[in-house]
Design an enzyme around this catalytic site. Structure first.
Site, PDB file in Angstrom:
ATOM      1  CG  ASP A  93      -0.252  -0.309   2.491  1.00 44.77           C
ATOM      2  OD1 ASP A  93       0.968  -0.070   2.574  1.00 44.77           O
ATOM      3  OD2 ASP A  93      -0.907  -0.776   3.441  1.00 44.77           O
ATOM      4  CG  ASP A  95       0.858   4.405   4.266  1.00 47.00           C
ATOM      5  OD1 ASP A  95      -0.359   4.235   4.111  1.00 47.00           O
ATOM      6  OD2 ASP A  95       1.612   3.546   4.764  1.00 47.00           O
ATOM      7  CG  ASP A 173       8.242   1.352  12.912  1.00 46.48           C
ATOM      8  OD1 ASP A 173       8.614   1.946  11.880  1.00 46.48           O
ATOM      9  OD2 ASP A 173       7.464   0.373  12.885  1.00 46.48           O
TER      10      ASP A 173
HETATM   11  P1  ATP Z   1       3.603  -3.161   5.872  1.00 45.89           P
HETATM   12  O1  ATP Z   1       2.537  -2.338   5.195  1.00 45.89           O
HETATM   13  O2  ATP Z   1       4.394  -4.039   5.000  1.00 45.89           O
HETATM   14  O3  ATP Z   1       3.091  -3.830   7.084  1.00 45.89           O
HETATM   15  P2  ATP Z   1       4.599  -0.615   6.668  1.00 45.89           P
HETATM   16  O4  ATP Z   1       5.956  -0.166   7.106  1.00 45.89           O
HETATM   17  O5  ATP Z   1       3.997   0.083   5.509  1.00 45.89           O
HETATM   18  O6  ATP Z   1       4.694  -2.161   6.437  1.00 45.89           O
HETATM   19  P3  ATP Z   1       2.294   0.193   8.121  1.00 45.89           P
HETATM   20  O7  ATP Z   1       1.691  -0.486   9.292  1.00 45.89           O
HETATM   21  O8  ATP Z   1       1.588   0.227   6.818  1.00 45.89           O
HETATM   22  O9  ATP Z   1       3.697  -0.529   7.929  1.00 45.89           O
HETATM   23  O10 ATP Z   1       2.695   1.653   8.593  1.00 45.89           O
HETATM   24  C1  ATP Z   1       3.122   2.674   7.716  1.00 45.89           C
HETATM   25  C2  ATP Z   1       4.265   3.462   8.327  1.00 45.89           C
HETATM   26  O11 ATP Z   1       3.869   3.999   9.590  1.00 45.89           O
HETATM   27  C3  ATP Z   1       5.507   2.626   8.640  1.00 45.89           C
HETATM   28  O12 ATP Z   1       6.350   2.514   7.524  1.00 45.89           O
HETATM   29  C4  ATP Z   1       6.149   3.417   9.767  1.00 45.89           C
HETATM   30  O13 ATP Z   1       6.847   4.527   9.259  1.00 45.89           O
HETATM   31  C5  ATP Z   1       4.947   3.930  10.528  1.00 45.89           C
HETATM   32  N1  ATP Z   1       4.547   3.016  11.630  1.00 45.89           N
HETATM   33  C6  ATP Z   1       3.691   1.980  11.557  1.00 45.89           C
HETATM   34  N2  ATP Z   1       3.528   1.392  12.747  1.00 45.89           N
HETATM   35  C7  ATP Z   1       4.288   2.073  13.617  1.00 45.89           C
HETATM   36  C8  ATP Z   1       4.536   1.950  15.014  1.00 45.89           C
HETATM   37  N3  ATP Z   1       3.964   1.000  15.740  1.00 45.89           N
HETATM   38  N4  ATP Z   1       5.371   2.857  15.577  1.00 45.89           N
HETATM   39  C9  ATP Z   1       5.937   3.835  14.845  1.00 45.89           C
HETATM   40  N5  ATP Z   1       5.761   3.980  13.538  1.00 45.89           N
HETATM   41  C10 ATP Z   1       4.943   3.125  12.914  1.00 45.89           C
HETATM   42 MG    MG Z   2       2.103  -0.144   4.741  1.00 41.61          MG
END
Ligand code: ATP
Ligand code: MG
Length: 468
Positions: A93, A95, A173
């Site tokens: 996805d 963001d 994170d």
């Molecule tokens: P995936 O979609 O593959 O699970 P992602 O990194 O895109 O990985 P998301 O949960 O979609 O994870 O979150 C988007 C972004 O938000 C992350 O890349 C990170 O920068 C931030 N993020 C997500 N969860 C947390 C958290 N628990 N603490 C701090 N930052 C976070």
């Molecule tokens: Mg994501």
């Protein structure tokens, strides 16, 4: 399934936080106050010096980025999508972050809406695609807390404070998740050494790892997941607090942990995730009873093999774009303790059906204290388990009737796994493999042959008639 800073989860969690944990949250604020005074200067990589290309960004995400830009706002692609593109995988996805407030962003896009009560985001719809737009956010500074005691609301308010792009980067994170791609000039902004860590294949927490795990223990699972998915290692100081703090996960709402388990096991890298969870002592926290069986039962090698093979099969199915269900996965993950409890109940002389029903109930009750299991899945899990005691009952028209049951296929796959892992002798699985491929004449022969042979297909344990 994004929980990062969502008010629902934060408020739910804060209700469960104990006093020491709230003090830790306070400590986190102090750290970030220091960081936000100490504003990071980004390394800006112009378009010819990085590998992110608009070709790899979805039409919907580009439309959102351009829409914000044309309306005069800053607009960046951020986080996981950039990490995935740079490590050669397809982003799940996209963001977007902006300096527009949620209201301002919503006013730009026709099919958009604000979601979340306290922590507000905008969802912009493009056909079947949805792009999430959030406003730059900051960790709270101490002065924001004036008038707010550290009560339930404290975390929420801090979480919702809008900020600058620098502050937004510091509250993410891991460094690998904190890159920004600016649609105004196509440059890549690196505030915390993200590119270096991607190159070194390292997962590094931004800020103080222990503080940040305490602030949100799910970050431990995320670290283990990214390690598995990307084949990266955790940086030493990011890894060090994980084992000692693993049990903090018990404070996380069970529904959120269920979602995390699905991301670990049903997104194509289950085998690596299982290894990673075991390596960082997180598996035993997520699946305490199974964890015990994997450590101290005489069958531990069998259970290890069972779960590993299920993970390998799941990954293969996803690679072939075949459907996977959380019910099958959970049925496998909990089977070692269902089996153990079942055997105990049988040893006490309880007939099979109630012995199984009781074992399943006990195991599910224990597990949902940690990760929730929606009813529609636990019902299927019980059926798969229950079926294990019926697959040997093939005389007369029974085989045909079993095969027509909607749960037959899953139960048969489950049986094959158990045979493969060495939990039960091979034979029954093969019989069913032949039966499914046979025409009606062959089927009758297969059923008739049951009466004559006492070989491989024989059950280990004779089961009393099923009680209903
Ligand atoms: P995936 O979609 O593959 O699970 P992602 O990194 O895109 O990985 P998301 O949960 O979609 O994870 O979150 C988007 C972004 O938000 C992350 O890349 C990170 O920068 C931030 N993020 C997500 N969860 C947390 C958290 N628990 N603490 C701090 N930052 C976070
Ligand atoms: Mg994501």
């Amino acid at each position: 399934m994004r929980h990062f800073g969502k008010p629902e989860e934060v408020s739910h969690m804060s209700r469960k936080l104990s006093a020491p944990l709230l003090n830790m949250a306070n400590a986190v604020t102090r750290i970030f106050r220091k960081n936000s005074n100490d504003i990071p200067v980004p390394h800006i990589h112009s378009r010819e010096h990085h590998q992110i290309s608009r070709k790899h960004i979805s039409r919907a995400a580009l439309d959102v980025l351009y829409g914000l830009h044309k309306a005069g706002y800053d607009a960046y692609l951020v986080g996981g999508a950039l990490r995935d593109m740079l490590t050669g995988s397809e982003p799940k996805d996209f963001d977007v972050v902006t300096n527009a407030t949620p209201e301002q962003a919503r006013d730009i896009f026709r099919r958009s809406r604000i979601i979340g009560r306290r922590f507000r985001l905008v969802h912009v719809m493009f056909g079947r695609d949805m792009i999430e737009v959030s406003t730059f956010r900051a960790h709270n500074r101490e002065d924001d807390q004036a008038g707010h005691s550290l009560n339930d609301e404290g975390l929420i308010l801090r979480d919702n404070a809008y900020g600058t792009i620098e502050e937004d980067a510091l509250r993410r994170d891991f460094t690998i998740n904190a890159l920004y791609y600016n649609i105004a000039n196509f440059a890549l902004y690196d505030f915390v050494g993200s590119l270096k860590d991607i190159e070194r294949k390292q997962i590094r927490m931004i800020g103080d790892p222990e503080q940040r795990y305490r602030e949100d223990p799910v970050r431990m699972l995320r670290a283990a997941r990214f390690a598995a998915k990307l084949g990266f290692d955790m940086a030493a100081e990011t890894e060090k607090p994980v084992r000692p703090l693993a049990t903090l996960l018990y404070q996380v709402p069970s529904a959120r942990l269920f979602d995390e388990v699905l991301k670990l096991f049903l997104t194509g890298h289950a085998r690596a995730s299982f290894a990673s969870l075991q390596r960082y002592s997180l598996f035993d926290v997520l699946f305490p009873e199974t964890g015990k069986r994997l450590h101290d039962s005489d069958q531990r090698d069998i259970w290890q093999k069972l779960i590993e093979q299920a993970a390998i099969n799941t990954d293969a199915r996803i690679a072939q774009q075949k459907p996977v269900t959380p019910a099958f996965l959970y049925a496998v993950l909990l089977w070692p303790s269902v089996h153990t409890r079942l055997e105990k109940n049988l040893a006490k002389g309880v007939p099979y059906a109630p012995a199984m029903a009781k074992a399943a109930g006990q195991v599910l009750n224990e597990q949902i204290k940690v990760t929730s299991i929606p009813k529609r899945f636990s019902t299927t899990m019980r059926e798969i388990w229950d079926f294990q005691g019926r697959l040997d009952n093939r005389h007369g028209r029974r085989a045909e009737a079993l095969m027509e049951h909607p749960r037959f296929r899953a139960a048969y796959d489950f049986l094959l796994l158990r045979e493969h892992a060495g939990e039960i002798a091979p034979g029954l699985g093969d019989w069913w493999t032949h039966y499914q491929q046979a025409d009606s004449v062959e089927k009758e022969q297969l059923v008739r042959s049951l009466g004559q042979q006492s070989g491989g297909a024989k059950r280990r344990r004779r089961r009393p008639p099923r009680q209903t």
